[in-house]
Design a protein around this motif. Structure first.
Motif, short mmCIF file in Angstrom:
data_model
loop_
_atom_site.label_atom_id
_atom_site.label_comp_id
_atom_site.label_asym_id
_atom_site.label_seq_id
_atom_site.Cartn_x
_atom_site.Cartn_y
_atom_site.Cartn_z
N TYR A 117 1.09 -1.19 0.07
CA TYR A 117 -0.12 -0.09 0.09
C TYR A 117 0.72 0.99 0.23
O TYR A 117 0.49 2.11 -0.76
CB TYR A 117 -0.28 0.32 0.85
CG TYR A 117 -2.31 0.92 1.07
CD1 TYR A 117 -3.05 1.06 0.11
CD2 TYR A 117 -2.28 2.21 2.09
CE1 TYR A 117 -4.40 2.07 0.26
CE2 TYR A 117 -2.84 3.35 1.98
CZ TYR A 117 -3.85 2.87 0.44
OH TYR A 117 -4.64 4.36 0.99
N ASP A 119 3.20 1.91 -1.75
CA ASP A 119 3.92 2.15 -2.74
C ASP A 119 2.14 2.99 -3.81
O ASP A 119 2.67 3.43 -4.27
CB ASP A 119 4.47 0.81 -3.61
CG ASP A 119 5.92 0.71 -3.60
OD1 ASP A 119 6.20 1.41 -2.15
OD2 ASP A 119 6.07 -0.12 -3.94
N TYR A 120 1.04 2.38 -3.42
CA TYR A 120 0.28 2.97 -3.97
C TYR A 120 -0.20 4.42 -3.47
O TYR A 120 -1.40 5.27 -4.08
CB TYR A 120 -0.44 1.58 -4.50
CG TYR A 120 0.11 0.69 -5.51
CD1 TYR A 120 -0.40 0.82 -6.47
CD2 TYR A 120 0.36 0.00 -4.64
CE1 TYR A 120 0.10 -0.68 -7.10
CE2 TYR A 120 1.19 -1.28 -5.56
CZ TYR A 120 0.43 -0.60 -6.94
OH TYR A 120 1.61 -2.18 -7.99
N LYS A 121 -0.44 3.91 -1.89
CA LYS A 121 -0.91 5.13 -1.18
C LYS A 121 -2.29 5.53 -1.04
O LYS A 121 -3.09 6.59 0.00
CB LYS A 121 -0.03 7.00 -1.86
CG LYS A 121 1.43 6.66 -1.35
CD LYS A 121 2.39 7.89 -1.78
CE LYS A 121 4.07 7.65 -2.05
NZ LYS A 121 4.73 9.14 -2.38
N CYS A 122 -3.24 5.34 -2.15
CA CYS A 122 -4.58 5.61 -2.16
C CYS A 122 -5.07 4.98 -2.81
O CYS A 122 -5.09 4.17 -3.55
CB CYS A 122 -4.54 7.51 -2.86
SG CYS A 122 -4.87 7.61 -4.41
N ASN A 124 -7.22 5.23 -5.36
CA ASN A 124 -6.66 5.37 -6.73
C ASN A 124 -6.09 4.46 -7.16
O ASN A 124 -5.83 4.70 -8.83
CB ASN A 124 -7.10 6.19 -7.20
CG ASN A 124 -9.25 7.72 -7.17
OD1 ASN A 124 -9.86 6.92 -7.25
ND2 ASN A 124 -8.76 8.33 -7.05
N GLY A 125 -4.66 5.05 -6.80
CA GLY A 125 -3.20 4.09 -7.01
C GLY A 125 -3.08 2.65 -6.88
O GLY A 125 -3.13 2.20 -7.99
N VAL A 126 -4.55 2.45 -5.90
CA VAL A 126 -4.41 0.25 -5.81
C VAL A 126 -5.91 -0.08 -7.26
O VAL A 126 -5.39 -0.55 -7.43
CB VAL A 126 -5.32 -0.18 -3.96
CG1 VAL A 126 -5.38 -0.99 -4.24
CG2 VAL A 126 -4.80 0.55 -3.20
N HIS A 128 -6.63 2.05 -10.11
CA HIS A 128 -5.86 2.28 -10.93
C HIS A 128 -5.01 1.70 -11.29
O HIS A 128 -4.53 2.01 -13.04
CB HIS A 128 -6.53 3.34 -11.81
CG HIS A 128 -7.80 4.38 -11.22
ND1 HIS A 128 -9.43 3.67 -12.43
CD2 HIS A 128 -8.96 4.40 -11.15
CE1 HIS A 128 -9.82 4.09 -12.53
NE2 HIS A 128 -10.04 5.08 -10.69
N ASP A 129 -3.80 1.17 -10.95
CA ASP A 129 -2.58 1.22 -10.99
C ASP A 129 -1.85 -0.18 -10.66
O ASP A 129 -0.73 -0.72 -10.92
CB ASP A 129 -1.36 2.31 -9.82
CG ASP A 129 -1.34 3.92 -10.56
OD1 ASP A 129 -1.78 3.91 -11.55
OD2 ASP A 129 -1.38 4.69 -9.83
N GLU A 165 -14.24 5.23 -2.52
CA GLU A 165 -13.17 5.40 -2.23
C GLU A 165 -13.46 5.68 -0.66
O GLU A 165 -12.34 4.86 0.56
CB GLU A 165 -12.70 7.26 -2.39
CG GLU A 165 -11.18 7.43 -2.07
CD GLU A 165 -10.58 8.70 -2.36
OE1 GLU A 165 -9.65 9.30 -2.24
OE2 GLU A 165 -11.50 9.22 -3.38
#
Length: 206
Positions: A117, A119-122, A124-126, A128-129, A165
């Motif tokens: 987590y 590395d993705y921080k939020c 939307n990162g989890v 979409h990335d 979210e």
């Protein structure tokens, strides 16, 4: 017999360029305050004459930002800890069923991917990335998420929620309350492992 020679002209040595004045003071020199103030005032002018520029303190502050951590004895420290990324290594995979396999043949079903987590921080990162590109699904196909947290083989917290979210942040808050992922030091080696089950929209499964 000596020959008569014309007298030699004396060469006049001239100095060109910038003169450099170096002031040396022995350790036991006792200067007056007035002399010290004069040297301090002339310092920038002397530096400019030598082609050097004083250091810009604003640039130093940008390169080395100051991080202010509240005291552990204050209530602000709890808010500071809550603002840090939760230290969780999500083992994310799609919840498999015959209908899901039929409807999403290109998706990575039955296999887990690791999402750290910080590395993705939020959310939307989890999403979409991490989930969408690595599991091979479209954003609109992700219908729900389910978190299963265990420690020492015992269930600590489990919850299912819609893929929004605000509900994701509430779920992370529940993990923190149960002591999951509260430590952010130590990197990946000290992260808590949590299962993240991805539910896909599949009308045939209803």
């Amino acid at each position: 017999m000596l020959e008569n020679q014309p007298p030699h002209k004396k060469r006049r040595l001239t100095r060109t360029g910038t003169s450099l004045h170096i002031y040396c003071y022995p350790e036991d020199d006792h200067r007056t305050d007035a002399a010290a103030n004069k040297m301090a005032a002339n310092g920038p002018a002397m530096a400019a004459s030598l082609g050097s520029e004083p250091m810009d303190t604003d640039i130093v502050d940008e390169v080395l930002p100051t991080v202010k951590v509240p005291s552990v004895a204050t209530a602000a420290y709890g808010d500071y800890i809550e603002s840090l990324p939760i230290n969780v290594l999500f083992q994310a995979r799609i919840q498999a069923s015959p209908a899901v396999r039929t409807m999403y043949p290109q998706a990575l079903i039955g296999e887990s991917i690791r999402l750290w987590y910080p590395d993705y921080k939020c959310f939307n990162g989890v999403l979409h990335d991490g989930i969408v590109p690595r599991l091979g699904v479209h954003r609109d196909a992700v219908n729900s998420l389910r978190i299963v947290a265990r420690k020492g083989g015992e269930l600590v917290w489990e919850g299912s929620f819609a893929c929004f979210e605000n509900q994701w942040e509430e779920a992370l808050g529940e993990l923190r309350k149960n002591g999951v992922g509260r430590r952010v030091e130590g990197g990946l080696g000290s992260a808590d492992s949590v299962r993240l089950l991805v539910g896909l929209y599949c009308p045939a499964s209803d």
